[in-house]
Design an enzyme around this catalytic site. Structure first.
Site, short mmCIF file in Angstrom:
data_model
loop_
_atom_site.label_atom_id
_atom_site.label_comp_id
_atom_site.label_asym_id
_atom_site.label_seq_id
_atom_site.Cartn_x
_atom_site.Cartn_y
_atom_site.Cartn_z
N SER A 56 -65.18 -27.87 -20.70
CA SER A 56 -66.30 -28.21 -19.82
C SER A 56 -66.29 -27.23 -18.67
O SER A 56 -65.21 -26.85 -18.19
CB SER A 56 -66.15 -29.62 -19.24
OG SER A 56 -66.45 -30.57 -20.23
N GLU A 63 -79.24 -19.79 -7.60
CA GLU A 63 -80.48 -20.36 -8.10
C GLU A 63 -80.26 -21.69 -8.81
O GLU A 63 -81.12 -22.14 -9.55
CB GLU A 63 -81.12 -19.36 -9.08
CG GLU A 63 -81.46 -18.00 -8.50
CD GLU A 63 -80.25 -17.05 -8.40
OE1 GLU A 63 -79.14 -17.45 -8.82
OE2 GLU A 63 -80.41 -15.93 -7.89
N SER A 64 -79.13 -22.38 -8.68
CA SER A 64 -78.77 -23.71 -9.23
C SER A 64 -77.48 -23.65 -10.05
O SER A 64 -76.44 -23.31 -9.50
CB SER A 64 -79.88 -24.37 -10.00
OG SER A 64 -80.79 -24.94 -9.08
N HIS A 69 -70.62 -28.27 -22.10
CA HIS A 69 -69.57 -29.14 -22.63
C HIS A 69 -69.49 -28.83 -24.12
O HIS A 69 -70.52 -28.83 -24.79
CB HIS A 69 -69.92 -30.62 -22.43
CG HIS A 69 -70.18 -30.94 -21.00
ND1 HIS A 69 -69.17 -31.21 -20.11
CD2 HIS A 69 -71.33 -30.99 -20.30
CE1 HIS A 69 -69.70 -31.42 -18.91
NE2 HIS A 69 -71.00 -31.30 -19.00
N CYS A 84 -83.92 -22.16 -10.30
CA CYS A 84 -85.14 -22.22 -9.50
C CYS A 84 -85.54 -20.79 -9.15
O CYS A 84 -84.77 -19.85 -9.38
CB CYS A 84 -84.94 -23.08 -8.27
SG CYS A 84 -83.55 -22.59 -7.28
#
Ligand code: SPD
Length: 430
Positions: A56, A63-64, A69, A84
């Site tokens: 994970s 930008e985020s 996983h 974004c």
């Protein structure tokens, strides 16, 4: 008009290469590369490996984020590409699809943060940050990347875990087992066979000094040695420290073990070019069956645990053949497992040796290996003659040898102490 703050692609990568899905370092590398390829600015990444399977991780970008996983046993990865601004996350999608060798995939793309549903608050981030700077309260990430990868050597109830860097130096499935050289934080590079720790750079001397020197000094004049297993080379390195030794024959079933250790653990595989060594890549069990009778002064069985190719190294027939190959004063030393981890194998091996060599002639030496489950490990002996490790008189010779060779575990006190058995062990081998 519909305006949103972000774009979220939820991806299913299916029928991926299972090995790739378990390679935490490779996945982290690919996720960071995928973010960068789409024009993102990477802030940091955190990845975790779940032993034995699964990874994970999150790559945080200005930008985020990109998150993953994996389920290697299903060849499956669930990936979130959340961005974004003007970034085109489909670039990341394409790169990851190829990197994971996904044979099939699907994706749902959705807008996140519809501005029609939101109310913008009026606040000034710049002055808030400036204030924190001035007050010295800016939080700093101590490391750019944090990675949490654990190697676990375990049975159903008990385990020993080592945190390792995630770097894999060698990973080959041989005809017998999976051979890996990994790097642990605490003990340096290590050899793992299947999911078991065999040896590490930082504590290998515990094992290799104790498998070799107590028998050498008990016997006193060892010339011919047979080593079964021992593919990392640590045992022959120790045996060849003794001038009395004329020849060591080592029979290791798995050439991949020798190859990997020569390349990545040269401190352990240090004596493979010694002219006194005959190195044979073959089945040690068959070798002992056909070995010269009444010949060896010392036979060392440096095998792995009683699963896979080493299972036969715990059989009565094998030890009877060892007995026959030893000369009249010969000594056998076998990797004896742990009385607190593989209790059954430990006590059965001692029963076998008692049956072949005699009740008084199957002593047990206990010692510590921090990287084996429980840390408590053993070598078990078969004594053909009357030289007994509990009755040595050459303590001074031992300690002179120890200091001239710079040994780090074995000395004359350890020799005597290691053959003392706790009461629960005495009970186990009655
Ligand atoms: N569980 C580990 C058992 C020990 C196997 N032998 C290690 C080889 C070191 N030369």
């Amino acid at each position: 008009m519909s305006i949103a703050l972000g774009n979220h692609i939820l991806v299913e990568f299916m029928n991926c290469e299972p090995k790739l899905m378990n390679d935490v370092a490779g996945i982290e590398r690919d996720m960071v590369a995928a973010a960068r390829a789409a024009g993102a600015t990477v802030i940091n990444s955190t990845f975790h490996h779940f032993s034995p399977y699964g990874v994970s991780g999150v790559v945080v970008i200005e930008e985020s984020h990109l998150a993953i996983h994996t389920w290697p046993e299903y060849g499956y990865a669930a990936v979130d590409l959340f961005t974004c601004g003007d970034m085109d996350s489909w670039v990341s999608f394409d790169l990851l699809k190829d990197a994971f060798k996904a044979k099939s995939y699907s994706a749902i793309e959705m807008k996140r943060g519809s501005v029609n549903l939101l109310t913008r608050n009026d606040f000034d981030m710049t002055s808030m940050r400036q204030k924190a700077q001035e007050e010295g309260t800016v939080w700093k990430n101590p490391d750019f990347y944090t990675r949490n990868v654990w190697f676990t050597d375990k049975d159903e109830n008990q385990a020993l875990s080592l945190r390792f860097t995630g770097d894999v130096f060698y990973d080959v499935q041989s005809p017998f087992q999976r051979v890996r050289i990994l790097e642990s934080y605490k003990y340096g590079k290590m050899l793992a066979l299947d999911d078991m720790v065999m040896t590490t750079i930082d504590d290998e001397f515990h094992y290799h000094e104790m498998i070799s020197h107590p028998s050498m000094f008990t016997h006193g004049n060892v010339k011919n040695v047979l080593v079964i297993g021992g593919g990392d080379g640590g045992t022959v390195r120790e045996i060849l420290r003794h001038d009395s030794v004329e020849k060591v024959t080592m029979v290791e079933i798995d050439g991949e073990v020798i190859k990997s250790c020569k390349e990545f653990l040269p401190e352990i595989a240090a004596e493979f070019d010694n002219p006194k060594l005959e190195l044979i890549v073959d089945d040690g069990i068959a070798y002992v069956k056909n070995a010269k009778q009444d010949f060896y002064d010392l036979i060392i069985v440096d095998g792995s645990d009683p699963v896979g190719p080493a299972e036969g190294l715990f059989s009565t027939e094998f030890y009877k053949n060892c007995y026959n190959a030893l000369n009249s004063t010969g000594i056998l030393v076998a990797q004896g497992e742990s009385p607190k981890f593989n209790e059954k194998a430990f006590s059965e091996l001692n029963q076998t040796l008692q049956g072949i060599f005699g009740k008084e002639n199957a002593p047990i030496s206990l010692f510590f290996v921090p990287t084996y489950p429980t840390g408590m490990w053993s070598f078990q002996y078969g004594l053909k003659g009357d030289k007994h490790p509990k009755k040595i008189t050459n303590q001074e010779e031992i300690d002179a040898f120890v200091s001239s060779k710079g040994l780090r575990y074995y000395n004359s006190d350890i020799h005597t102490g290691s053959f003392a058995t706790p009461n629960f062990v005495k009970e186990m081998v009655k």
